[in-house]
Design a protein around this motif. Sequence first.
Motif, PDB file in Angstrom:
ATOM      1  N   ASP A   1       0.875  -1.147   0.014  1.00 35.02           N
ATOM      2  CA  ASP A   1       0.041  -0.159   0.068  1.00 35.02           C
ATOM      3  C   ASP A   1       0.909   1.331  -0.119  1.00 35.02           C
ATOM      4  OD1 ASP A   1      -1.827   1.854   0.184  1.00 35.02           O
ATOM      5  OD2 ASP A   1      -2.808   1.159   2.247  1.00 35.02           O
ATOM      6  N   TRP A   2       1.404   1.584  -1.143  1.00 37.93           N
ATOM      7  CA  TRP A   2       2.148   2.748  -1.507  1.00 37.93           C
ATOM      8  C   TRP A   2       1.541   4.058  -0.990  1.00 37.93           C
ATOM      9  CZ3 TRP A   2       0.768   7.146  -3.875  1.00 37.93           C
ATOM     10  CH2 TRP A   2      -0.395   6.875  -4.890  1.00 37.93           C
ATOM     11  N   ALA A   3       0.320   4.120  -0.752  1.00 33.07           N
ATOM     12  CA  ALA A   3      -0.396   5.236  -0.188  1.00 33.07           C
ATOM     13  C   ALA A   3      -0.170   5.764   1.399  1.00 33.07           C
ATOM     14  CB  ALA A   3      -1.814   5.266  -0.636  1.00 33.07           C
ATOM     15  N   LYS A   4       0.391   4.420   1.905  1.00 36.79           N
ATOM     16  CA  LYS A   4       0.762   4.731   3.340  1.00 36.79           C
ATOM     17  C   LYS A   4       2.267   5.009   3.702  1.00 36.79           C
ATOM     18  CE  LYS A   4      -3.341   1.889   5.048  1.00 36.79           C
ATOM     19  NZ  LYS A   4      -3.641   0.787   5.819  1.00 36.79           N
TER      20      LYS A   4
ATOM     21  N   GLU B   1      -1.198  10.689  -3.691  1.00 31.79           N
ATOM     22  CA  GLU B   1      -2.445   9.831  -3.915  1.00 31.79           C
ATOM     23  C   GLU B   1      -2.737   9.192  -5.358  1.00 31.79           C
ATOM     24  OE1 GLU B   1      -5.876  13.224  -4.300  1.00 31.79           O
ATOM     25  OE2 GLU B   1      -4.869  12.837  -2.335  1.00 31.79           O
ATOM     26  N   PRO B   2      -3.615   8.346  -5.205  1.00 32.73           N
ATOM     27  CA  PRO B   2      -3.941   7.786  -6.659  1.00 32.73           C
ATOM     28  C   PRO B   2      -4.296   8.939  -7.510  1.00 32.73           C
ATOM     29  CG  PRO B   2      -4.880   6.254  -4.983  1.00 32.73           C
ATOM     30  CD  PRO B   2      -4.263   7.590  -4.360  1.00 32.73           C
ATOM     31  N   SER B   3      -3.708   9.006  -8.793  1.00 28.47           N
ATOM     32  CA  SER B   3      -3.875  10.366  -9.710  1.00 28.47           C
ATOM     33  C   SER B   3      -4.863   9.770 -10.703  1.00 28.47           C
ATOM     34  CB  SER B   3      -2.425  10.321 -10.296  1.00 28.47           C
ATOM     35  OG  SER B   3      -2.126   9.280 -11.163  1.00 28.47           O
ATOM     36  N   LYS B   4      -5.318  10.920 -11.428  1.00 32.59           N
ATOM     37  CA  LYS B   4      -6.318  10.975 -12.407  1.00 32.59           C
ATOM     38  C   LYS B   4      -5.717  10.358 -13.627  1.00 32.59           C
ATOM     39  CE  LYS B   4      -8.437  14.906 -12.833  1.00 32.59           C
ATOM     40  NZ  LYS B   4      -9.057  16.308 -13.429  1.00 32.59           N
ATOM     41  N   VAL B   5      -4.327  10.662 -14.071  1.00 34.46           N
ATOM     42  CA  VAL B   5      -3.543  10.452 -14.968  1.00 34.46           C
ATOM     43  C   VAL B   5      -3.780   8.639 -14.887  1.00 34.46           C
ATOM     44  CG1 VAL B   5      -1.408  10.214 -15.970  1.00 34.46           C
ATOM     45  CG2 VAL B   5      -2.099  12.323 -15.240  1.00 34.46           C
TER      46      VAL B   5
ATOM     47  N   LYS C   1      -1.551   1.906  -8.636  1.00 36.79           N
ATOM     48  CA  LYS C   1      -0.543   2.710  -9.531  1.00 36.79           C
ATOM     49  C   LYS C   1      -0.113   4.078  -9.011  1.00 36.79           C
ATOM     50  CE  LYS C   1      -2.482   0.497 -13.657  1.00 36.79           C
ATOM     51  NZ  LYS C   1      -2.998   0.729 -15.079  1.00 36.79           N
ATOM     52  N   LEU C   2       1.056   4.012  -8.933  1.00 35.86           N
ATOM     53  CA  LEU C   2       1.621   5.224  -8.595  1.00 35.86           C
ATOM     54  C   LEU C   2       2.006   6.183  -9.704  1.00 35.86           C
ATOM     55  CD1 LEU C   2       3.225   7.025  -6.262  1.00 35.86           C
ATOM     56  CD2 LEU C   2       5.053   5.478  -6.588  1.00 35.86           C
TER      57      LEU C   2
END
Length: 135
Positions: free
Chosen positions: A78-81, A103-107, A114-115
């Motif tokens: 969980d890269w967001a943490k 945070e998870p991006s629109k792109v 996905k980072l």
Amino acid sequence: MKFNPGLIVGALVAALAATAGLGGVALAGTPQAPLHAPYAQAAAVVKADATVVRAKGVVQVDRVNAGRYCVTIADGIDWAKSTPQATIGPGGKWNGEIRVAAEPSKVCGKDPRKLGVYTGVNGAYADQPFNVLVP
């Protein structure tokens, strides 16, 4: 038994050339070799065209368009943490820039696996090689 130094050097050069030739067989975006990073959950060395040179915990890297990349992190991470880090890689422009999404991006379609990594030169999106790390 005596060894001829010239033959040994020639054999080493031939072996290195054969190994280098194998590097181009992997598909762009998927890891070609493992990465030794004992204190990282995920890390990768990525070329400007999204070819992954070495990786740990990174499944794939996609180049969305100029300077915009989506790094797919392996399940269970969980890269967001964490606090993802990225740097311009070898061969990048000295006046290059890099950003990592917090945070998870629109792109990347807001996909939590996905980072988003964004590279540029002088304030404009541009493809750059980069290294990314998820501690």
